[in-house]
Design a protein around this motif. Sequence first.
Motif, PDB file in Angstrom:
ATOM      1  N   ASN A   1       0.843  -1.199   0.000  1.00  0.00           N
ATOM      2  CA  ASN A   1       0.000   0.000   0.000  1.00  0.00           C
ATOM      3  C   ASN A   1       0.876   1.246   0.000  1.00  0.00           C
ATOM      4  O   ASN A   1       2.050   1.196   0.381  1.00  0.00           O
ATOM      5  CB  ASN A   1      -0.906   0.007   1.233  1.00  0.00           C
TER       6      ASN A   1
ATOM      7  N   LEU B   1       4.138   7.306   3.013  1.00  0.00           N
ATOM      8  CA  LEU B   1       4.206   6.018   3.704  1.00  0.00           C
ATOM      9  C   LEU B   1       4.084   4.902   2.682  1.00  0.00           C
ATOM     10  O   LEU B   1       3.128   4.874   1.895  1.00  0.00           O
ATOM     11  CB  LEU B   1       3.108   5.890   4.762  1.00  0.00           C
TER      12      LEU B   1
ATOM     13  N   HIS C   1       3.855   0.825   2.635  1.00  0.00           N
ATOM     14  CA  HIS C   1       3.708  -0.434   3.358  1.00  0.00           C
ATOM     15  C   HIS C   1       4.219  -1.529   2.424  1.00  0.00           C
ATOM     16  O   HIS C   1       3.622  -1.790   1.368  1.00  0.00           O
ATOM     17  CB  HIS C   1       2.238  -0.651   3.713  1.00  0.00           C
TER      18      HIS C   1
ATOM     19  N   GLU D   1       6.270  -5.431   1.703  1.00  0.00           N
ATOM     20  CA  GLU D   1       6.568  -6.788   2.155  1.00  0.00           C
ATOM     21  C   GLU D   1       7.904  -7.209   1.567  1.00  0.00           C
ATOM     22  O   GLU D   1       8.129  -7.086   0.362  1.00  0.00           O
ATOM     23  CB  GLU D   1       5.469  -7.751   1.709  1.00  0.00           C
TER      24      GLU D   1
ATOM     25  N   GLU E   1       6.874  -7.668   6.856  1.00  0.00           N
ATOM     26  CA  GLU E   1       6.349  -6.384   6.428  1.00  0.00           C
ATOM     27  C   GLU E   1       7.034  -5.247   7.180  1.00  0.00           C
ATOM     28  O   GLU E   1       7.493  -5.415   8.308  1.00  0.00           O
ATOM     29  CB  GLU E   1       4.838  -6.322   6.654  1.00  0.00           C
TER      30      GLU E   1
ATOM     31  N   LEU F   1       6.931  -0.631   7.437  1.00  0.00           N
ATOM     32  CA  LEU F   1       6.412   0.662   7.009  1.00  0.00           C
ATOM     33  C   LEU F   1       7.591   1.604   6.795  1.00  0.00           C
ATOM     34  O   LEU F   1       8.407   1.798   7.699  1.00  0.00           O
ATOM     35  CB  LEU F   1       5.459   1.246   8.057  1.00  0.00           C
TER      36      LEU F   1
ATOM     37  N   ILE G   1       0.601   7.302  11.078  1.00  0.00           N
ATOM     38  CA  ILE G   1       1.095   5.922  11.038  1.00  0.00           C
ATOM     39  C   ILE G   1       0.219   5.036  11.913  1.00  0.00           C
ATOM     40  O   ILE G   1      -0.186   3.937  11.505  1.00  0.00           O
ATOM     41  CB  ILE G   1       2.557   5.867  11.520  1.00  0.00           C
TER      42      ILE G   1
ATOM     43  N   TYR H   1      -3.117   4.418  10.258  1.00  0.00           N
ATOM     44  CA  TYR H   1      -2.999   3.455   9.160  1.00  0.00           C
ATOM     45  C   TYR H   1      -2.937   2.030   9.704  1.00  0.00           C
ATOM     46  O   TYR H   1      -3.600   1.124   9.180  1.00  0.00           O
ATOM     47  CB  TYR H   1      -1.756   3.752   8.321  1.00  0.00           C
ATOM     48  N   CYS H   2      -2.154   1.827  10.741  1.00  0.00           N
ATOM     49  CA  CYS H   2      -2.030   0.490  11.332  1.00  0.00           C
ATOM     50  C   CYS H   2      -3.363  -0.001  11.889  1.00  0.00           C
ATOM     51  O   CYS H   2      -3.728  -1.178  11.728  1.00  0.00           O
ATOM     52  CB  CYS H   2      -0.967   0.501  12.432  1.00  0.00           C
TER      53      CYS H   2
ATOM     54  N   ASN I   1      -5.908  -0.825   9.038  1.00  0.00           N
ATOM     55  CA  ASN I   1      -5.555  -2.034   8.290  1.00  0.00           C
ATOM     56  C   ASN I   1      -5.298  -3.231   9.206  1.00  0.00           C
ATOM     57  O   ASN I   1      -4.857  -4.283   8.728  1.00  0.00           O
ATOM     58  CB  ASN I   1      -4.325  -1.763   7.420  1.00  0.00           C
TER      59      ASN I   1
ATOM     60  N   LEU J   1      -3.067  -4.004  11.356  1.00  0.00           N
ATOM     61  CA  LEU J   1      -1.724  -4.557  11.252  1.00  0.00           C
ATOM     62  C   LEU J   1      -1.210  -5.003  12.616  1.00  0.00           C
ATOM     63  O   LEU J   1      -1.436  -4.336  13.626  1.00  0.00           O
ATOM     64  CB  LEU J   1      -0.748  -3.508  10.692  1.00  0.00           C
TER      65      LEU J   1
ATOM     66  N   ILE K   1       9.102   0.004  11.715  1.00  0.00           N
ATOM     67  CA  ILE K   1       8.854   1.293  11.082  1.00  0.00           C
ATOM     68  C   ILE K   1      10.202   1.961  10.811  1.00  0.00           C
ATOM     69  O   ILE K   1      11.043   2.051  11.705  1.00  0.00           O
ATOM     70  CB  ILE K   1       7.992   2.211  11.977  1.00  0.00           C
TER      71      ILE K   1
END
Length: 332
Positions: free
Chosen positions: A124, A140, A142, A144, A160, A162, A191, A194-195, A198, A200, A205
């Motif tokens: 993302n 940002l 995201h 993998e 993963e 960020l 941040i 967002y976490c 989603n 997460l 980070i």
Amino acid sequence: MGESNQDFCNQELQSPSSNPFGYVSCTTFNILAPIFKRLNGQNCESEFRELWLSRNESILDGLLNLGSSIICLQEFWVHNEELVRLYEKRLGDAGYLTYKLPRTNNRGDGLLTAVLRHDFHVVNYREFLLNDIGDRVAQLLHVELLVDSSPNQSPNMKKEVLVVNTHLVFPHDSSYCFLRLQQVYKILQCIDKYCQENQLPPVPIILCGDWNGSKKGNVCKFLQSQGFVSTYDIAHEDFSKWISHRNHRGNICGVDFIWLHNPSIHRRPLKESLMEAIHGNINNLLLKLSARAVGPLHFLETDGSQITYSQFSQALSEALVVSLKMAYVLKT
């Protein structure tokens, strides 16, 4: 003009098959937009195509020679289509995915973040517009990590991370300390949001950028209170001799950082750290007033029974500077 942490990686990093432990490298670099680069205090470099083109070709040569997995650039001249095409073409040919973001209010420059395709899958991408005095923004990614699993790991385990790229406003005077804290606070809020959105789990980070302040400043102390560590400090014992660039005032300083947060480290409540940082700024302001042996109400000491509107305004602004800045920082 930037920081490169090749110490974190095998410098002969080739492909996912030769990178079983997920080592990556990261470079952050303020490349000084030609619209801001002064020549002999007069013209801007942007007026001379051959100069800015040659300098940016050299910058790209250096970046591609490093071959970092992650590249974060600040003061990227996003409004010049030729320069944008140059970076996208050369980085793209070298296997990078690129993302650019201009500052708000048509400032001309912005950010560029690039990641190697064979190292990362981009899950993302988000853009954060801080909408503040300096028209600052943040990116940002995201991602993998694409690596072979080690013998002790499940083949389905995801790695993963960020990656955040930003450029804080320059501290022109002491009042900017509060604005800079607000900028970092907003970025960390984004941040966290967002976490949460989603769902997460705790992930590493990486915060990259030109922070326009030294490690001794309250912005860096604020990040440290949140569990972030400077990767330069991990790789080098003595950071006091470190210089990352010469600023527009001619001072040489170390202000470019790559901050890392390990998900196994507990983060304090964000507002708790913020209040601690604000308190530090307040103490610094009071120490400066004390050193000058001047109190904010000295403007009210006049020979007569009246003061001018100008005198009253100045006294009021100095007396209330702390509370006003605190309110400004905490309003969001």
